[in-house]
Design a protein around this motif. Structure first.
Motif, PDB file in Angstrom:
ATOM      1  N   PHE A 180      61.865  13.650 100.176  1.00 19.12           N
ATOM      2  CA  PHE A 180      62.007  12.679  99.100  1.00 19.12           C
ATOM      3  C   PHE A 180      61.062  11.508  99.361  1.00 19.12           C
ATOM      4  CE2 PHE A 180      66.331  14.448  99.682  1.00 19.12           C
ATOM      5  CZ  PHE A 180      66.537  14.981  98.424  1.00 19.12           C
ATOM      6  N   LEU A 181      60.424  11.027  98.308  1.00 13.60           N
ATOM      7  CA  LEU A 181      59.700   9.760  98.338  1.00 13.60           C
ATOM      8  C   LEU A 181      60.207   8.970  97.135  1.00 13.60           C
ATOM      9  CD1 LEU A 181      57.689  11.834  99.784  1.00 13.60           C
ATOM     10  CD2 LEU A 181      55.882  10.242  99.155  1.00 13.60           C
ATOM     11  N   HIS A 182      59.919   7.689  97.094  1.00 11.16           N
ATOM     12  CA  HIS A 182      60.164   6.980  95.844  1.00 11.16           C
ATOM     13  C   HIS A 182      59.345   7.673  94.755  1.00 11.16           C
ATOM     14  CE1 HIS A 182      61.241   3.057  98.144  1.00 11.16           C
ATOM     15  NE2 HIS A 182      62.318   3.778  97.883  1.00 11.16           N
ATOM     16  N   LEU A 183      59.909   7.792  93.572  1.00 12.06           N
ATOM     17  CA  LEU A 183      59.245   8.503  92.486  1.00 12.06           C
ATOM     18  C   LEU A 183      57.838   7.948  92.235  1.00 12.06           C
ATOM     19  CD1 LEU A 183      59.307  10.569  90.191  1.00 12.06           C
ATOM     20  CD2 LEU A 183      60.511   8.868  88.784  1.00 12.06           C
ATOM     21  N   GLU A 184      57.727   6.622  92.153  1.00 12.25           N
ATOM     22  CA  GLU A 184      56.419   6.019  91.864  1.00 12.25           C
ATOM     23  C   GLU A 184      55.438   6.265  93.011  1.00 12.25           C
ATOM     24  OE1 GLU A 184      55.511   4.977  88.917  1.00 12.25           O
ATOM     25  OE2 GLU A 184      57.543   5.526  88.301  1.00 12.25           O
ATOM     26  N   CYS A 185      55.934   6.246  94.253  1.00 12.96           N
ATOM     27  CA  CYS A 185      55.061   6.498  95.411  1.00 12.96           C
ATOM     28  C   CYS A 185      54.605   7.959  95.428  1.00 12.96           C
ATOM     29  CB  CYS A 185      55.785   6.151  96.707  1.00 12.96           C
ATOM     30  SG  CYS A 185      56.094   4.380  96.913  1.00 12.96           S
ATOM     31  N   ALA A 186      55.509   8.872  95.054  1.00 15.10           N
ATOM     32  CA  ALA A 186      55.145  10.292  95.000  1.00 15.10           C
ATOM     33  C   ALA A 186      54.065  10.517  93.939  1.00 15.10           C
ATOM     34  CB  ALA A 186      56.378  11.141  94.695  1.00 15.10           C
TER      35      ALA A 186
ATOM     36  N   CYS B 257      52.085  17.156 100.714  1.00 10.99           N
ATOM     37  CA  CYS B 257      53.129  16.203 101.107  1.00 10.99           C
ATOM     38  C   CYS B 257      52.641  15.420 102.332  1.00 10.99           C
ATOM     39  CB  CYS B 257      54.413  16.955 101.448  1.00 10.99           C
ATOM     40  SG  CYS B 257      55.661  15.920 102.269  1.00 10.99           S
ATOM     41  N   PRO B 258      52.752  14.084 102.313  1.00 13.42           N
ATOM     42  CA  PRO B 258      52.264  13.310 103.459  1.00 13.42           C
ATOM     43  C   PRO B 258      53.086  13.514 104.733  1.00 13.42           C
ATOM     44  CG  PRO B 258      53.249  11.866 101.794  1.00 13.42           C
ATOM     45  CD  PRO B 258      53.223  13.238 101.207  1.00 13.42           C
ATOM     46  N   ILE B 259      54.268  14.124 104.607  1.00 18.96           N
ATOM     47  CA  ILE B 259      55.102  14.336 105.801  1.00 18.96           C
ATOM     48  C   ILE B 259      54.819  15.695 106.426  1.00 18.96           C
ATOM     49  CG2 ILE B 259      57.471  14.571 106.655  1.00 18.96           C
ATOM     50  CD1 ILE B 259      58.270  12.616 104.338  1.00 18.96           C
ATOM     51  N   CYS B 260      54.852  16.762 105.612  1.00 12.64           N
ATOM     52  CA  CYS B 260      54.767  18.118 106.184  1.00 12.64           C
ATOM     53  C   CYS B 260      53.510  18.880 105.757  1.00 12.64           C
ATOM     54  CB  CYS B 260      56.004  18.927 105.801  1.00 12.64           C
ATOM     55  SG  CYS B 260      56.107  19.255 104.019  1.00 12.64           S
ATOM     56  N   ARG B 261      52.700  18.260 104.883  1.00 14.98           N
ATOM     57  CA  ARG B 261      51.433  18.854 104.416  1.00 14.98           C
ATOM     58  C   ARG B 261      51.617  20.084 103.524  1.00 14.98           C
ATOM     59  NH1 ARG B 261      49.103  14.791 104.258  1.00 14.98           N
ATOM     60  NH2 ARG B 261      47.213  15.929 103.689  1.00 14.98           N
ATOM     61  N   ALA B 262      52.829  20.342 103.058  1.00 12.09           N
ATOM     62  CA  ALA B 262      53.016  21.455 102.115  1.00 12.09           C
ATOM     63  C   ALA B 262      52.289  21.137 100.816  1.00 12.09           C
ATOM     64  CB  ALA B 262      54.510  21.662 101.841  1.00 12.09           C
ATOM     65  N   GLY B 263      51.604  22.130 100.256  1.00  8.66           N
ATOM     66  CA  GLY B 263      50.885  21.925  99.008  1.00  8.66           C
ATOM     67  C   GLY B 263      51.850  21.808  97.834  1.00  8.66           C
ATOM     68  N   PHE B 264      51.431  21.108  96.785  1.00  5.76           N
ATOM     69  CA  PHE B 264      52.268  20.980  95.596  1.00  5.76           C
ATOM     70  C   PHE B 264      51.371  20.835  94.371  1.00  5.76           C
ATOM     71  CE2 PHE B 264      51.490  16.606  96.908  1.00  5.76           C
ATOM     72  CZ  PHE B 264      51.297  15.929  95.712  1.00  5.76           C
ATOM     73  N   GLU B 265      52.007  20.995  93.193  1.00  8.89           N
ATOM     74  CA  GLU B 265      51.274  20.867  91.930  1.00  8.89           C
ATOM     75  C   GLU B 265      51.585  19.552  91.213  1.00  8.89           C
ATOM     76  OE1 GLU B 265      49.109  23.103  90.267  1.00  8.89           O
ATOM     77  OE2 GLU B 265      49.050  24.054  92.235  1.00  8.89           O
ATOM     78  N   GLY B 266      52.840  19.118  91.314  1.00 13.43           N
ATOM     79  CA  GLY B 266      53.235  17.919  90.567  1.00 13.43           C
ATOM     80  C   GLY B 266      54.430  17.242  91.211  1.00 13.43           C
ATOM     81  N   VAL B 267      54.989  16.280  90.495  1.00 17.02           N
ATOM     82  CA  VAL B 267      56.121  15.490  90.998  1.00 17.02           C
ATOM     83  C   VAL B 267      57.257  15.582  89.984  1.00 17.02           C
ATOM     84  CG1 VAL B 267      56.922  13.157  91.546  1.00 17.02           C
ATOM     85  CG2 VAL B 267      54.637  13.884  92.253  1.00 17.02           C
ATOM     86  N   ALA B 268      58.478  15.788  90.474  1.00 14.72           N
ATOM     87  CA  ALA B 268      59.653  15.794  89.594  1.00 14.72           C
ATOM     88  C   ALA B 268      60.575  14.657  90.000  1.00 14.72           C
ATOM     89  CB  ALA B 268      60.391  17.122  89.711  1.00 14.72           C
ATOM     90  N   ALA B 269      61.143  13.990  89.004  1.00 11.70           N
ATOM     91  CA  ALA B 269      62.111  12.928  89.278  1.00 11.70           C
ATOM     92  C   ALA B 269      63.435  13.557  89.699  1.00 11.70           C
ATOM     93  CB  ALA B 269      62.308  12.075  88.033  1.00 11.70           C
TER      94      ALA B 269
END
Length: 265
Positions: free
Chosen positions: A56-62, A75-87
């Motif tokens: 989890f990150l703050h939504l705006e920070c994510a 992801c800045p913590i585990c480096r897993a790739g992602f496509e977008g951000v969900a609230a």
């Protein structure tokens, strides 16, 4: 496989940076270092809207991470790739939607470890006491004795796990105040040198300054403090080991003085 990373078992991955581990330990957002519970959370997701990692990150920070990622989104913590951000729905407004969002693998249950990771990141609770005492009361909430908490057991009004945690683990006051970096550099350094190693890494200094000068709500100021520290770091990290020792920090015209001058300049 993909399912493995959609659990909270690796919530604090061994390969995470020291400052990321500290943020997780203290239930802070890894981008702005403010308390997670103060703002709505966001999660990183794939093209189909499924969570790609448990963080989890703050939504705006994510969203900021998503927009500023170069060379692939990770992801800045585990480096897993992602496509977008969900609230993540706000727990008080939409408890069912919230449970579905944090139930990473969609099996309708949370394990003991899941409960700790999720509530620590989402609620203003005394998480240290909660972590140390959860073993004693988990069985009370695991009414069906499955070893897991399902949505009904979690959300039951008045007697569910959520009601119990809110009632029995309220946050107790704030943490100790941060010493004044101008008048007592040694005390300031020791305050943030939480493992007593007498050294702070570059990102740990950045986190400390963001918390000292209350910059969490300003991405621009956070970026500029990062740039200041990065620019002056090689001058003061004499042995180039990636850490500043207390002596390098506190001496006259050391790193502390350089930082203070840049803030007041």
């Amino acid at each position: 496989g993909f399912r493995a990373c959609r659990s909270y078992s690796g919530y604090q991955p061994p390969e995470a940076t020291e400052v990321a581990k500290r943020a997780i330990e203290y239930a802070e957002c890894v981008v702005c270092f403010d308390d997670m519970w103060k703002e709505q959370s966001g999660m990183f997701v794939d093209g189909g809207g499924q969570a790609t990692c448990p963080h989890f990150l703050h939504l705006e920070c994510a969203k900021q991470v998503c927009e500023t990622s170069r060379g692939g989104k990770a992801c800045p913590i585990c480096r897993a790739g992602f496509e977008g951000v969900a609230a993540v729905p706000v727990l008080g407004d939409d408890p069912h939607g919230w449970f579905d969002a944090v139930d990473l693998n969609g099996d309708g249950c949370l394990s003991k470890r899941d409960v700790v990771a999720v509530l620590k990141a989402q609620l203003p609770i005394d998480y240290r006491r909660f972590e140390s005492e959860i073993d004693g009361f988990f069985d009370l909430w695991d009414i069906k004795k499955t070893g897991y908490i399902d949505k009904e057991e979690f959300l039951a009004p008045g007697r569910g796990l959520l009601a119990f945690v809110n009632k029995n683990f309220p946050q107790t006051g704030g943490s100790r105040p941060v010493p004044d970096i101008r008048s007592d550099k040694s005390a300031w350094f020791r305050y943030f040198d939480e493992d007593g190693s007498e050294g702070l890494e570059e990102e740990e200094i950045v986190r400390a300054l963001i918390k000292t000068f209350l910059l969490s709500d300003s991405p621009t100021k956070m970026a500029s403090i990062r740039e200041v520290v990065r620019a002056v770091w090689p001058i003061f990290d004499h042995d180039q080991n990636g850490e500043i020792q207390m002596s390098e920090f506190v001496r006259t015209d050391g790193l502390a003085d350089a930082i203070i001058a840049s803030f007041e300049g």
